[in-house]
Design a protein around this motif. Sequence first.
Motif, PDB file in Angstrom:
ATOM      1  N   ALA A 226       0.898  -1.257  -0.041  1.00 60.41           N
ATOM      2  CA  ALA A 226       0.177  -0.001   0.046  1.00 60.41           C
ATOM      3  C   ALA A 226       1.022   1.268   0.105  1.00 60.41           C
ATOM      4  O   ALA A 226       0.333   2.217   0.543  1.00 60.41           O
ATOM      5  N   ASP A 227       2.040   1.297  -0.467  1.00 63.57           N
ATOM      6  CA  ASP A 227       3.087   2.249  -0.608  1.00 63.57           C
ATOM      7  C   ASP A 227       3.420   2.898   0.731  1.00 63.57           C
ATOM      8  O   ASP A 227       3.474   4.273   0.726  1.00 63.57           O
ATOM      9  N   LYS A 228       3.125   2.379   1.903  1.00 63.34           N
ATOM     10  CA  LYS A 228       3.492   2.901   3.519  1.00 63.34           C
ATOM     11  C   LYS A 228       4.133   1.681   3.912  1.00 63.34           C
ATOM     12  O   LYS A 228       4.178   0.696   3.944  1.00 63.34           O
ATOM     13  N   PRO A 229       5.389   2.557   4.518  1.00 63.85           N
ATOM     14  CA  PRO A 229       5.967   3.653   4.619  1.00 63.85           C
ATOM     15  C   PRO A 229       6.835   4.145   3.391  1.00 63.85           C
ATOM     16  O   PRO A 229       7.252   5.175   3.364  1.00 63.85           O
ATOM     17  N   PHE A 230       7.004   3.351   2.374  1.00 68.52           N
ATOM     18  CA  PHE A 230       7.865   3.669   1.176  1.00 68.52           C
ATOM     19  C   PHE A 230       7.274   3.341  -0.122  1.00 68.52           C
ATOM     20  O   PHE A 230       6.791   2.239  -0.289  1.00 68.52           O
ATOM     21  N   VAL A 231       7.161   4.475  -0.857  1.00 73.71           N
ATOM     22  CA  VAL A 231       6.883   4.090  -2.190  1.00 73.71           C
ATOM     23  C   VAL A 231       8.106   3.782  -3.135  1.00 73.71           C
ATOM     24  O   VAL A 231       9.264   3.831  -2.823  1.00 73.71           O
ATOM     25  N   PRO A 232       7.852   3.033  -4.257  1.00 82.08           N
ATOM     26  CA  PRO A 232       8.759   2.339  -5.203  1.00 82.08           C
ATOM     27  C   PRO A 232       9.569   3.351  -5.948  1.00 82.08           C
ATOM     28  O   PRO A 232       9.117   4.616  -6.352  1.00 82.08           O
ATOM     29  N   GLY A 233      10.755   3.280  -6.268  1.00 80.54           N
ATOM     30  CA  GLY A 233      11.545   3.914  -7.120  1.00 80.54           C
ATOM     31  C   GLY A 233      12.228   4.981  -6.832  1.00 80.54           C
ATOM     32  O   GLY A 233      12.800   5.866  -7.525  1.00 80.54           O
ATOM     33  N   VAL A 234      12.410   5.531  -5.483  1.00 81.47           N
ATOM     34  CA  VAL A 234      13.268   6.605  -4.971  1.00 81.47           C
ATOM     35  C   VAL A 234      14.519   6.027  -4.786  1.00 81.47           C
ATOM     36  O   VAL A 234      14.881   5.046  -4.249  1.00 81.47           O
ATOM     37  N   PRO A 235      15.622   6.914  -5.479  1.00 76.75           N
ATOM     38  CA  PRO A 235      16.896   6.519  -5.272  1.00 76.75           C
ATOM     39  C   PRO A 235      17.475   6.678  -3.836  1.00 76.75           C
ATOM     40  O   PRO A 235      17.058   7.396  -3.099  1.00 76.75           O
ATOM     41  N   VAL A 236      18.393   5.601  -3.872  1.00 76.41           N
ATOM     42  CA  VAL A 236      18.920   5.350  -2.392  1.00 76.41           C
ATOM     43  C   VAL A 236      20.215   5.647  -2.244  1.00 76.41           C
ATOM     44  O   VAL A 236      20.668   6.324  -1.425  1.00 76.41           O
TER      45      VAL A 236
END
Length: 313
Positions: A226-236
């Motif tokens: 459900a995209d919580k706590p993290f949404v996909p695709g953010v550069p790490v």
Amino acid sequence: MRDTRESRLLLVLLIAIAFALITVDIRGGEDSPVDGARQAAATVFGPIENGVSGAVDPIGNAVTAVRESGERHDRLAELERQNAALKAELGSDDRNRSRLTQLDKMLRIAGGGQYGIKGAQVIAIGAAQGFSWTITIDAGADDGIERDMTVLNGDGLVGRVTTVGPDTATVLLATDPDFTVGTRMEAGDELGFASGQGDRPLRVELLNGKAEVKKGDRLVTFGSQADKPFVPGVPVGIVSRVDPSGGDLTRTLYVTPYVGFSKLDIVGVVVRTPEKDPRDTVLPRKPEPTPAPTVTVTVTPSAPADGQYQQEQ
């Protein structure tokens, strides 16, 4: 002169004559009969007046100079104040330009990943709510911020929201030892979990102990249910070290984060998740490799010796 009856009569007579002369002078205007006498008096007493004026002028000039000096000092102080204010304004402009640059980069990430974000400014950093690596931002529940929302900036993943007030929120940074996020290797399906290590690189445990990984490989967030706590695709971050594979079920990597956590200012809270996984589209463009210089060596044949030339002939 003694005070006698004659002296008093003489004083009254002189006063009467003076009033008469004043009356005649006023009524005569420019054709006054006493004008010649006045000019004669001016001729006699004028040089004396000029001499006295010349003697007094330096004193007057000195007083005027002191007064103007004070005014110049006031003007100088005012100019110095304006100059200081201008420098402060220029400094503020520099900072505003820096913030605009940060905001522009963050909007590019948000646009690339189709994240709906709420911009915020970092107003405090340090221990809060029992966490050692946190920041406080100036956006809260009144701005649509909720617990367990992803926080990013123009470089990549910053952390997640842990506590929300009406107009502020606390963000747990990705460098905190209690922080864990699912990751995915660029251009592949190798999954893992990144954990914070304070001011050291993130530690990533890949689920595949035999995964082929090298220094310089990049990671993004895998995303949560459900995209919580993290949404996909953010550069790490970028892989800086790979532990040798020892036949374990997992493989350990060390990743340098994209985000500079010691200089956070403008951040964005993802309040609307993307409709589909952006995969690697949000990662920054890789720098073009610098071509190695090519050196061409030209060999010039040497001329034959004279004897050798004659022998051949």
